[in-house]
Design a protein around this motif. Sequence first.
Motif, short mmCIF file in Angstrom:
data_model
loop_
_atom_site.label_atom_id
_atom_site.label_comp_id
_atom_site.label_asym_id
_atom_site.label_seq_id
_atom_site.Cartn_x
_atom_site.Cartn_y
_atom_site.Cartn_z
N ASP A 23 4.32 8.48 -47.55
CA ASP A 23 3.00 9.04 -47.19
C ASP A 23 2.02 8.05 -47.37
OD1 ASP A 23 4.01 11.66 -46.98
OD2 ASP A 23 3.63 12.28 -48.72
N LYS A 27 -0.40 6.53 -44.23
CA LYS A 27 -1.75 6.26 -44.76
C LYS A 27 -2.52 4.87 -44.33
CE LYS A 27 -2.49 10.11 -47.67
NZ LYS A 27 -2.72 10.49 -49.31
N LEU A 50 -0.04 12.05 -39.53
CA LEU A 50 -0.92 12.84 -40.65
C LEU A 50 -1.75 13.85 -39.86
CD1 LEU A 50 -2.39 9.41 -42.23
CD2 LEU A 50 -0.54 10.92 -43.09
N GLU A 53 -7.36 16.01 -40.52
CA GLU A 53 -8.52 15.85 -41.70
C GLU A 53 -8.06 14.79 -42.71
OE1 GLU A 53 -6.51 18.60 -40.87
OE2 GLU A 53 -8.00 19.62 -39.87
N GLU A 54 -6.76 14.30 -42.53
CA GLU A 54 -6.49 13.11 -43.54
C GLU A 54 -7.01 11.93 -43.02
OE1 GLU A 54 -2.45 13.34 -45.74
OE2 GLU A 54 -2.22 14.29 -43.74
N GLN A 57 -10.72 11.76 -43.51
CA GLN A 57 -11.07 11.33 -44.88
C GLN A 57 -10.84 9.81 -45.03
OE1 GLN A 57 -12.20 13.17 -47.53
NE2 GLN A 57 -12.30 11.53 -48.78
#
Length: 64
Positions: A23, A27, A50, A53-54, A57
Amino acid sequence: MLAENLENLIKKERLEGRQEGQDEARKEAARNLIRRTEMSDQVIAEIAGLAVEEVSQLRSEIRH
């Protein structure tokens, strides 16, 4: 029985650790794409694996 439970717990913890590492790698890939390209959040999300929305952010975190 106790040894088996302990072994299962260790396997579970290792799996969770690998998932967390994967993860974080996704990112970090998204952060790099945000910083270095003009790609949309949708495209970055598809590439990095991903949710949009991630990525949104992460983009807002980078801007601040």
